[in-house]
Design a protein around this motif. Structure first.
Motif, PDB file in Angstrom:
ATOM      1  N   ILE A  93       0.842  -1.204   0.000  1.00 36.53           N
ATOM      2  CA  ILE A  93       0.000   0.000   0.000  1.00 36.53           C
ATOM      3  C   ILE A  93       0.876   1.253   0.000  1.00 36.53           C
ATOM      4  O   ILE A  93       0.599   2.225  -0.718  1.00 36.53           O
ATOM      5  CB  ILE A  93      -0.972  -0.020   1.201  1.00 36.53           C
ATOM      6  N   LEU A  94       1.936   1.249   0.795  1.00 34.41           N
ATOM      7  CA  LEU A  94       2.841   2.396   0.807  1.00 34.41           C
ATOM      8  C   LEU A  94       3.563   2.550  -0.524  1.00 34.41           C
ATOM      9  O   LEU A  94       3.867   3.667  -0.946  1.00 34.41           O
ATOM     10  CB  LEU A  94       3.853   2.265   1.945  1.00 34.41           C
TER      11      LEU A  94
ATOM     12  N   LEU B  48       2.235   1.968  -3.374  1.00 29.22           N
ATOM     13  CA  LEU B  48       1.294   2.601  -4.303  1.00 29.22           C
ATOM     14  C   LEU B  48       1.334   4.123  -4.160  1.00 29.22           C
ATOM     15  O   LEU B  48       1.159   4.847  -5.134  1.00 29.22           O
ATOM     16  CB  LEU B  48      -0.124   2.090  -4.048  1.00 29.22           C
ATOM     17  N   MET B  49       1.576   4.599  -2.942  1.00 32.41           N
ATOM     18  CA  MET B  49       1.633   6.039  -2.717  1.00 32.41           C
ATOM     19  C   MET B  49       2.996   6.625  -3.074  1.00 32.41           C
ATOM     20  O   MET B  49       3.070   7.743  -3.554  1.00 32.41           O
ATOM     21  CB  MET B  49       1.315   6.341  -1.244  1.00 32.41           C
ATOM     22  N   ASP B  50       4.048   5.870  -2.815  1.00 32.03           N
ATOM     23  CA  ASP B  50       5.402   6.369  -3.037  1.00 32.03           C
ATOM     24  C   ASP B  50       6.242   5.240  -3.643  1.00 32.03           C
ATOM     25  O   ASP B  50       6.898   4.495  -2.920  1.00 32.03           O
ATOM     26  CB  ASP B  50       6.009   6.831  -1.717  1.00 32.03           C
ATOM     27  N   PRO B  51       6.195   5.119  -4.978  1.00 29.60           N
ATOM     28  CA  PRO B  51       6.902   3.992  -5.604  1.00 29.60           C
ATOM     29  C   PRO B  51       8.419   4.153  -5.514  1.00 29.60           C
ATOM     30  O   PRO B  51       8.995   5.111  -6.008  1.00 29.60           O
ATOM     31  CB  PRO B  51       6.418   4.023  -7.055  1.00 29.60           C
TER      32      PRO B  51
END
Length: 146
Positions: A81-82, A84-87
């Protein structure tokens, strides 16, 4: 500034891990203590004290294994999930995960083998509980450092 934040983060994580491990130990000890009548029935049916210890240890190891697997899955999901926010590039340290899993199983086996030997008296013995909390705390901090 970075080291100060990192130090605070480590202290908070260590506190969370130690308090969680104490809570898990307390839950497992109460679970075993609540089944005293069931163990008495098993003893009346012919089980030896060694086989009752085996039942207790297998139950504890099953609970620990389920908790570790759920924790790994939830940790991986949070990581995804993280991402997805900060690849970014993610490196999963399997050596650390394996060392934590093995240390949890070894500590729980040793701790509850001692507790199951002192079965009728283990909840009243403060020395056993305090030694076990210290042992769990040391292994939790060791797992964080590794």
């Amino acid at each position: 500034m970075f080291y100060q934040r990192w130090g605070i983060f480590i202290v908070v994580i260590a506190t969370l891990v130690v308090s969680t491990m104490v809570g898990v130990f307390n839950s497992l000890a109460n679970n075993i203590y609540s089944k005293r009548k069931e163990f008495a029935v098993l003893r009346a049916m012919g089980m030896t004290p060694k086989s009752i210890r085996t039942v207790i240890l297998s139950q504890v190891n099953l609970y620990i294994t389920i908790g570790v697997v759920c924790g790994i899955v939830m940790g991986l999901l949070v990581t995804l999930i993280l991402l997805l926010m900060d690849p970014r590039k993610v490196v999963i340290d399997y050596k650390t995960i394996l060392s934590v899993v093995v240390s949890m199983l070894v500590v729980s086996t040793f701790l509850f083998s001692y507790v199951s030997r002192k079965f009728p008296f283990f909840l009243g013995n403060v020395k056993v509980l305090s030694c076990s909390f210290i042992l769990i705390s040391c292994f939790a901090l060791l797992a964080l450092i590794i």
